[in-house]
Write a protein that holds these residues in place. Structure first.
Motif, PDB file in Angstrom:
ATOM      1  N   ALA A   1      10.331   6.088   8.015  1.00 35.60           N
ATOM      2  CA  ALA A   1       9.056   5.670   7.205  1.00 35.60           C
ATOM      3  C   ALA A   1       7.651   6.259   8.040  1.00 35.60           C
ATOM      4  N   ARG A   2       6.743   6.316   7.293  1.00 35.46           N
ATOM      5  CA  ARG A   2       5.427   6.651   7.967  1.00 35.46           C
ATOM      6  C   ARG A   2       4.337   6.023   7.182  1.00 35.46           C
ATOM      7  N   GLY A   3       3.212   5.533   7.893  1.00 34.28           N
ATOM      8  CA  GLY A   3       2.066   4.955   7.169  1.00 34.28           C
ATOM      9  C   GLY A   3       1.707   3.881   8.331  1.00 34.28           C
TER      10      GLY A   3
ATOM     11  N   PHE B   1      -1.671   1.067   9.183  1.00 34.00           N
ATOM     12  CA  PHE B   1      -2.450   0.231   8.121  1.00 34.00           C
ATOM     13  C   PHE B   1      -3.456  -0.406   9.102  1.00 34.00           C
TER      14      PHE B   1
ATOM     15  N   GLN C   1       2.790  -4.618   4.796  1.00 36.44           N
ATOM     16  CA  GLN C   1       3.918  -4.447   4.083  1.00 36.44           C
ATOM     17  C   GLN C   1       4.922  -5.429   3.844  1.00 36.44           C
TER      18      GLN C   1
ATOM     19  N   ASP D   1       0.045   5.971  13.568  1.00 36.65           N
ATOM     20  CA  ASP D   1       0.489   7.123  12.513  1.00 36.65           C
ATOM     21  C   ASP D   1       1.789   7.638  12.517  1.00 36.65           C
TER      22      ASP D   1
ATOM     23  N   GLU E   1       9.238  -2.436   1.710  1.00 38.49           N
ATOM     24  CA  GLU E   1       9.247  -0.974   1.473  1.00 38.49           C
ATOM     25  C   GLU E   1      10.507  -0.378   1.111  1.00 38.49           C
TER      26      GLU E   1
ATOM     27  N   PHE F   1       2.769   4.630   1.304  1.00 39.20           N
ATOM     28  CA  PHE F   1       3.644   4.665   2.377  1.00 39.20           C
ATOM     29  C   PHE F   1       4.393   6.156   2.125  1.00 39.20           C
ATOM     30  N   GLU F   2       4.964   6.568   3.050  1.00 36.98           N
ATOM     31  CA  GLU F   2       6.058   7.656   2.944  1.00 36.98           C
ATOM     32  C   GLU F   2       7.306   7.177   3.562  1.00 36.98           C
TER      33      GLU F   2
ATOM     34  N   GLU G   1       0.812  -1.366  -0.013  1.00 37.18           N
ATOM     35  CA  GLU G   1       0.057   0.101   0.157  1.00 37.18           C
ATOM     36  C   GLU G   1       0.742   1.204  -0.059  1.00 37.18           C
TER      37      GLU G   1
ATOM     38  N   PRO H   1      11.193   1.600   8.015  1.00 36.73           N
ATOM     39  CA  PRO H   1      10.475   0.886   6.758  1.00 36.73           C
ATOM     40  C   PRO H   1      10.465  -0.653   7.074  1.00 36.73           C
TER      41      PRO H   1
END
Length: 247
Positions: A211-213, A215, A222, A98, A107, A32-33, A30, A103
């Motif tokens: 990273a950030r995201g 789920f 991921q 959040d 990712e 992500f940042e 999905e 990562p």
């Protein structure tokens, strides 16, 4: 605190290859940042109260556990929900949080490749600091060309910690780091190259990128799964020649 600049990485598919186990798997990701740059000495210094002798160099000699601590500190600074919880040295990733985090291996490789299929996303002398440059320490971030995701230094300069376990049947709690460093030759500076170290280990050529995201899941996201980690730690059946389990 100095801004933690993130790039939005679109969702997609990546094939991960474990050369030792001769295994390949396809991971659907999905969006992500991911950090545009590795975390710098200046950023670690500001959040963890250390002196930054070279503010724009990637922070190195940072253990996996210290990188986890940085992620939580950055989340708290920004008013985000921390991604990690601690029980001694056991770290739990709250997948739905959040806040900032490391990562996953999937990712990292997907973002590094940025659509490329070869070992490098560009000529190494243009995109990465390696042994061919003859440097004796990490270089300031952003000094070479970025990939098509706008990420600098994913290859070369410093290896980068990921969330995932390296190979729990053989190496216990060792965590993955990726990307190659300034002292490595081209063979190790590849999108698929993987190494690892114990959570408390720290090395002069290993740093990290945030990273950030979050789920809508629990203990899996991921390309990572706690259940699969348990399966990977269980040795069953014949072993490859020359390979012995950890225990």
């Amino acid at each position: 605190m100095t801004e933690l600049e993130l790039a939005v990485i679109p969702g997609g598919t990546v094939v991960l290859h474990d050369a030792r186990r001769k295994a390949r798997r396809t991971v659907e990701l999905e969006p992500f940042e991911l950090g545009v740059y590795p975390v710098t000495e200046e950023q670690v210094g500001e959040l963890l109260g250390e002196t930054a002798h070279h503010p724009r160099r990637p922070a190195t000699d940072v253990s996996w556990l210290r990188a986890i601590r940085f992620c939580n500190a950055a989340s708290e600074w920004e008013g985000l929900e921390p991604a990690y919880a601690y029980d001694g040295e056991v770290v739990t990733w709250h997948v739905d949080a959040d806040g900032f985090r490391l990562p996953t291996e999937a990712e990292w490789e997907f973002a590094c490749r940025a659509g490329s299929t070869g070992p490098h996303y560009g000529p190494l002398d243009e995109v990465a600091w390696t042994a061919a440059d003859g440097v004796t320490h990490p270089q300031d971030v952003g000094g070479r060309h970025p990939n098509l995701n706008g990420l600098f230094d994913t290859l070369g300069n410093v290896w980068e910690w990921c969330w995932d376990l390296l190979d729990p049947a053989r190496y216990g709690d060792y965590r993955v780091f990726r990307g190659g460093g300034y002292a490595d030759d081209a063979w190790n500076v590849r999108a698929s190259a993987r190494r690892g170290g114990a959570p408390r280990m720290h090395h002069e050529d290993v740093g990290f990128r945030i990273a950030r995201g979050g789920f809508d899941a629990e203990d899996a996201a991921q390309g990572w799964s706690a259940a699969v980690d348990l399966e990977r730690a269980d040795v069953d059946g014949p072993l490859p020649p020359g390979w012995t389990p950890l225990r």
